[in-house]
Design a protein around this motif. Structure first.
Motif, PDB file in Angstrom:
ATOM      1  N   ARG A 182       0.826  -1.166   0.062  1.00 34.62           N
ATOM      2  CA  ARG A 182      -0.004  -0.226   0.072  1.00 34.62           C
ATOM      3  C   ARG A 182       0.956   1.232   0.091  1.00 34.62           C
ATOM      4  NH1 ARG A 182      -5.449  -0.462   1.278  1.00 34.62           N
ATOM      5  NH2 ARG A 182      -6.356  -2.564   1.420  1.00 34.62           N
ATOM      6  N   GLU A 183       2.010   0.999   0.729  1.00 34.70           N
ATOM      7  CA  GLU A 183       2.879   2.165   0.837  1.00 34.70           C
ATOM      8  C   GLU A 183       3.431   2.674  -0.710  1.00 34.70           C
ATOM      9  OE1 GLU A 183       1.998   0.531   4.501  1.00 34.70           O
ATOM     10  OE2 GLU A 183       2.957  -0.215   2.631  1.00 34.70           O
ATOM     11  N   SER A 184       3.598   1.800  -1.492  1.00 32.59           N
ATOM     12  CA  SER A 184       4.226   2.180  -2.628  1.00 32.59           C
ATOM     13  C   SER A 184       3.021   2.485  -3.783  1.00 32.59           C
ATOM     14  CB  SER A 184       4.768   0.902  -3.172  1.00 32.59           C
ATOM     15  OG  SER A 184       3.927  -0.263  -3.786  1.00 32.59           O
ATOM     16  N   MET A 185       1.667   2.476  -3.514  1.00 35.16           N
ATOM     17  CA  MET A 185       0.856   2.904  -4.489  1.00 35.16           C
ATOM     18  C   MET A 185       0.211   4.154  -4.365  1.00 35.16           C
ATOM     19  SD  MET A 185      -0.943  -0.919  -3.796  1.00 35.16           S
ATOM     20  CE  MET A 185      -2.556  -0.818  -4.905  1.00 35.16           C
ATOM     21  N   PRO A 186       0.345   4.918  -5.238  1.00 32.61           N
ATOM     22  CA  PRO A 186       0.127   6.510  -5.201  1.00 32.61           C
ATOM     23  C   PRO A 186      -1.430   6.660  -5.382  1.00 32.61           C
ATOM     24  CG  PRO A 186       0.988   6.182  -7.514  1.00 32.61           C
ATOM     25  CD  PRO A 186       1.086   5.011  -6.390  1.00 32.61           C
ATOM     26  N   PHE A 187      -2.102   7.842  -4.759  1.00 31.68           N
ATOM     27  CA  PHE A 187      -3.338   8.122  -4.970  1.00 31.68           C
ATOM     28  C   PHE A 187      -4.467   7.297  -4.112  1.00 31.68           C
ATOM     29  CE2 PHE A 187      -1.382   9.909  -8.822  1.00 31.68           C
ATOM     30  CZ  PHE A 187      -1.141  11.080  -8.335  1.00 31.68           C
ATOM     31  N   LEU A 188      -3.970   6.554  -3.359  1.00 34.35           N
ATOM     32  CA  LEU A 188      -5.138   5.796  -2.360  1.00 34.35           C
ATOM     33  C   LEU A 188      -6.091   6.469  -1.844  1.00 34.35           C
ATOM     34  CD1 LEU A 188      -2.832   2.856  -0.882  1.00 34.35           C
ATOM     35  CD2 LEU A 188      -4.357   2.824  -2.853  1.00 34.35           C
ATOM     36  N   GLY A 189      -5.667   7.720  -1.280  1.00 32.88           N
ATOM     37  CA  GLY A 189      -6.496   8.788  -0.566  1.00 32.88           C
ATOM     38  C   GLY A 189      -7.621   9.280  -1.429  1.00 32.88           C
ATOM     39  N   GLU A 190      -7.335   9.561  -2.699  1.00 31.03           N
ATOM     40  CA  GLU A 190      -8.286  10.006  -3.529  1.00 31.03           C
ATOM     41  C   GLU A 190      -9.266   8.819  -4.045  1.00 31.03           C
ATOM     42  OE1 GLU A 190      -6.715  12.483  -6.983  1.00 31.03           O
ATOM     43  OE2 GLU A 190      -5.255  13.431  -5.844  1.00 31.03           O
ATOM     44  N   LEU A 191      -8.659   7.651  -4.185  1.00 29.55           N
ATOM     45  CA  LEU A 191      -9.428   6.610  -4.530  1.00 29.55           C
ATOM     46  C   LEU A 191     -10.547   6.281  -3.415  1.00 29.55           C
ATOM     47  CD1 LEU A 191      -6.974   4.183  -6.158  1.00 29.55           C
ATOM     48  CD2 LEU A 191      -8.930   5.427  -7.569  1.00 29.55           C
ATOM     49  N   ALA A 192     -10.061   6.662  -2.005  1.00 27.30           N
ATOM     50  CA  ALA A 192     -11.021   6.199  -0.960  1.00 27.30           C
ATOM     51  C   ALA A 192     -12.305   7.028  -1.204  1.00 27.30           C
ATOM     52  CB  ALA A 192     -10.317   6.686   0.239  1.00 27.30           C
ATOM     53  N   ASP A 193     -12.508   8.311  -1.896  1.00 33.54           N
ATOM     54  CA  ASP A 193     -13.447   8.849  -2.089  1.00 33.54           C
ATOM     55  C   ASP A 193     -14.441   8.210  -2.938  1.00 33.54           C
ATOM     56  OD1 ASP A 193     -12.512  10.682  -0.232  1.00 33.54           O
ATOM     57  OD2 ASP A 193     -11.551  11.893  -1.880  1.00 33.54           O
ATOM     58  N   LEU A 194     -14.169   7.250  -3.721  1.00 32.30           N
ATOM     59  CA  LEU A 194     -14.984   6.440  -4.767  1.00 32.30           C
ATOM     60  C   LEU A 194     -15.826   5.596  -4.076  1.00 32.30           C
ATOM     61  CD1 LEU A 194     -12.472   6.481  -7.519  1.00 32.30           C
ATOM     62  CD2 LEU A 194     -14.440   8.142  -7.256  1.00 32.30           C
ATOM     63  N   ASP A 195     -16.784   4.804  -4.659  1.00 33.16           N
ATOM     64  CA  ASP A 195     -17.639   3.915  -4.262  1.00 33.16           C
ATOM     65  C   ASP A 195     -16.858   2.592  -3.909  1.00 33.16           C
ATOM     66  OD1 ASP A 195     -19.464   1.763  -3.762  1.00 33.16           O
ATOM     67  OD2 ASP A 195     -20.720   2.108  -5.663  1.00 33.16           O
ATOM     68  N   PRO A 196     -16.504   2.282  -2.498  1.00 28.33           N
ATOM     69  CA  PRO A 196     -15.725   1.085  -2.363  1.00 28.33           C
ATOM     70  C   PRO A 196     -16.105  -0.007  -2.766  1.00 28.33           C
ATOM     71  CG  PRO A 196     -17.051   1.947  -0.191  1.00 28.33           C
ATOM     72  CD  PRO A 196     -17.306   2.992  -1.559  1.00 28.33           C
ATOM     73  N   ALA A 197     -17.508  -0.346  -3.125  1.00 20.84           N
ATOM     74  CA  ALA A 197     -17.886  -1.747  -3.661  1.00 20.84           C
ATOM     75  C   ALA A 197     -17.308  -1.838  -5.212  1.00 20.84           C
ATOM     76  CB  ALA A 197     -19.367  -1.464  -3.666  1.00 20.84           C
ATOM     77  N   ARG A 198     -16.797  -0.984  -5.634  1.00 24.85           N
ATOM     78  CA  ARG A 198     -16.429  -0.844  -7.153  1.00 24.85           C
ATOM     79  C   ARG A 198     -14.896  -0.977  -7.073  1.00 24.85           C
ATOM     80  NH1 ARG A 198     -20.518  -0.002 -10.782  1.00 24.85           N
ATOM     81  NH2 ARG A 198     -22.284   0.723  -9.947  1.00 24.85           N
ATOM     82  N   VAL A 199     -14.106  -0.587  -5.970  1.00 26.58           N
ATOM     83  CA  VAL A 199     -12.572  -0.531  -6.052  1.00 26.58           C
ATOM     84  C   VAL A 199     -12.119  -1.440  -5.095  1.00 26.58           C
ATOM     85  CG1 VAL A 199     -10.713   0.743  -5.538  1.00 26.58           C
ATOM     86  CG2 VAL A 199     -12.977   2.149  -6.104  1.00 26.58           C
ATOM     87  N   TRP A 200     -11.254  -2.307  -5.938  1.00 30.92           N
ATOM     88  CA  TRP A 200     -10.479  -3.332  -5.127  1.00 30.92           C
ATOM     89  C   TRP A 200      -9.223  -3.108  -5.091  1.00 30.92           C
ATOM     90  CZ3 TRP A 200      -8.846  -8.885  -7.107  1.00 30.92           C
ATOM     91  CH2 TRP A 200      -8.327  -9.565  -6.162  1.00 30.92           C
ATOM     92  N   ILE A 201      -8.418  -2.646  -4.075  1.00 30.57           N
ATOM     93  CA  ILE A 201      -7.075  -2.413  -3.955  1.00 30.57           C
ATOM     94  C   ILE A 201      -6.327  -3.681  -3.246  1.00 30.57           C
ATOM     95  CG2 ILE A 201      -5.296  -1.145  -2.332  1.00 30.57           C
ATOM     96  CD1 ILE A 201      -7.303   0.720  -4.104  1.00 30.57           C
ATOM     97  N   ARG A 202      -5.335  -4.088  -4.296  1.00 29.56           N
ATOM     98  CA  ARG A 202      -4.809  -5.381  -4.165  1.00 29.56           C
ATOM     99  C   ARG A 202      -3.245  -5.469  -4.012  1.00 29.56           C
ATOM    100  NH1 ARG A 202      -1.874 -10.019  -5.178  1.00 29.56           N
ATOM    101  NH2 ARG A 202      -3.213 -12.096  -5.366  1.00 29.56           N
ATOM    102  N   PRO A 203      -2.613  -4.862  -2.823  1.00 29.34           N
ATOM    103  CA  PRO A 203      -1.377  -4.990  -2.762  1.00 29.34           C
ATOM    104  C   PRO A 203      -0.735  -6.776  -2.654  1.00 29.34           C
ATOM    105  CG  PRO A 203      -2.422  -3.835  -0.946  1.00 29.34           C
ATOM    106  CD  PRO A 203      -3.475  -4.773  -1.519  1.00 29.34           C
ATOM    107  N   ASP A 204       0.430  -6.857  -3.312  1.00 29.08           N
ATOM    108  CA  ASP A 204       0.771  -8.363  -3.247  1.00 29.08           C
ATOM    109  C   ASP A 204       1.244  -8.783  -1.845  1.00 29.08           C
ATOM    110  OD1 ASP A 204       0.915  -8.096  -5.988  1.00 29.08           O
ATOM    111  OD2 ASP A 204       3.058  -7.905  -6.223  1.00 29.08           O
ATOM    112  N   SER A 205       1.802  -7.723  -0.756  1.00 31.74           N
ATOM    113  CA  SER A 205       2.311  -7.992   0.315  1.00 31.74           C
ATOM    114  C   SER A 205       0.986  -8.400   1.284  1.00 31.74           C
ATOM    115  CB  SER A 205       2.665  -6.694   1.082  1.00 31.74           C
ATOM    116  OG  SER A 205       1.894  -5.677   1.158  1.00 31.74           O
TER     117      SER A 205
END
Length: 344
Positions: A182-205
């Motif tokens: 997660r620390e290497s992935m930019p703009f997670l804060g902006e994506l948090a404002d979108l519909d969480p049911a439509r966004v899958w954040i998938r870090p390998d770690s």
């Protein structure tokens, strides 16, 4: 017939008009040759201007964003999601970066850059008030209207995807965003404002293994348009599936598939260079002649195009016209058959 409309309902140019424009271009080129004038070089972009760095923000590990504007804050050329600009740095190094801000904001451009090589290190050294030259914007990743979308991004590949996602919030869409941590992935804060049911954040770690192509396409129904930007492995994993319409952009050169060796003769020195089957002409030429210009390394910007004095060229670029290909070669992707002679 016209092509499919883009996101804003604009259709591609009619083929008849395109053909007519090429005829006129060819006539003008022939007139210049008869007059003894050298055909002008193809402009890489429609705009070249100095912009001021207004903000530099840390977006993730080794990732900064730059907000740029005109010195007098005058409106900048309009752009659509998927557009990029050429950034010419103070050293003369040129690199391409996707615009990842708000297309409705004509006062600024925003880009984000991960620190990976010489060019990106120079970008990271820029500060507020510094001036850079920007060329563009241009679009090699066009965004069209579709019944539903699946966006797939890997790491810094989120940059062209982010404005696309924000542009279709009221439509049927999903986003799969992958990265090492997660620390290497930019703009997670902006994506948090979108519909969480439509966004899958998938870090390998957090999953123990890299994402598979099947996982990436979980939401890909038959009429889904998939927009993908990321490393070659991610794109390869998505391309094996044929259920959806795929649009993709790389941020590294494409692998050479089915390449054959050839030779390049440099006319000014007589030096002959061997280009192996698994390397590009740009790789070999830049090793022998430091300072050869290039940018995208994918055949769509034209920066690396050189004049060809002899030989059979197999063109693989997406920028030169048929007339230009009779005289020039984009050495980042095109190859020779036997030996070619470059004006270098």
């Amino acid at each position: 017939m016209s092509g499919p409309p883009d996101l804003y309902g604009r259709r591609q140019k009619d083929r008849l008009w395109t053909f007519a424009a090429r005829v006129v271009s060819a006539f003008e080129a022939a007139t210049r040759r008869l007059a003894g004038d050298e055909p002008p070089s193809r402009p890489v972009v429609s705009l070249s201007t100095a912009l001021v760095v207004r903000e530099v923000n840390t977006e993730a590990e080794d990732v900064v964003s730059l907000t740029l504007s005109a010195p007098d804050w005058s409106p900048l050329p309009a752009w659509q999601p998927g557009c990029h600009v050429d950034l010419v740095l103070p050293s003369g190094t040129q690199r391409q970066y996707s615009l990842c801000g708000d297309p409705e904001d004509r006062s600024t451009y925003r880009i984000a850059v991960r620190r990976l090589g010489t060019g990106s290190r120079e970008v990271h050294a820029l500060g507020e008030g510094d001036v850079v030259t920007v060329r563009g914007p241009r679009n090699a990743f066009p965004f069209i209207q579709a019944p539903r979308y699946l966006f797939v991004a890997g790491g810094i590949g989120i940059t062209p995807i982010l404005p696309m996602v924000k542009a279709v919030r009221d439509k049927d869409w999903h986003l799969v965003y992958c990265g090492r941590t997660r620390e290497s992935m930019p703009f997670l804060g902006e994506l948090a404002d979108l519909d969480p049911a439509r966004v899958w954040i998938r870090p390998d770690s957090e999953f123990g293994v890299p994402v598979s192509g099947k996982e990436l396409l979980t939401w890909a129904l038959p009429d889904t348009h998939v927009y993908c930007c990321g490393p070659p492995g991610m794109i390869a994993g998505v391309r094996v599936d044929r259920r959806a319409r795929l649009h993709f952009e790389r941020f590294s050169p494409p692998p050479i598939v089915g390449g054959t060796p050839f030779e390049i003769e440099l006319s000014r020195t007589g030096t002959v260079l061997a280009v192996p089957a698994d390397r590009t002409a740009l790789d070999v030429v830049s090793g022998a002649v430091p300072g050869v210009g290039y940018s995208c390394r994918q055949g769509f910007c034209g920066t690396c195009a050189l004049k060809v004095l002899g030989g059979d060229v197999r063109h693989h670029d997406r920028v030169l016209t048929d007339d230009e290909r009779r005289e020039r070669m984009a050495i980042c992707v095109s190859r020779g058959n036997g030996r070619i002679v470059l004006d270098l």
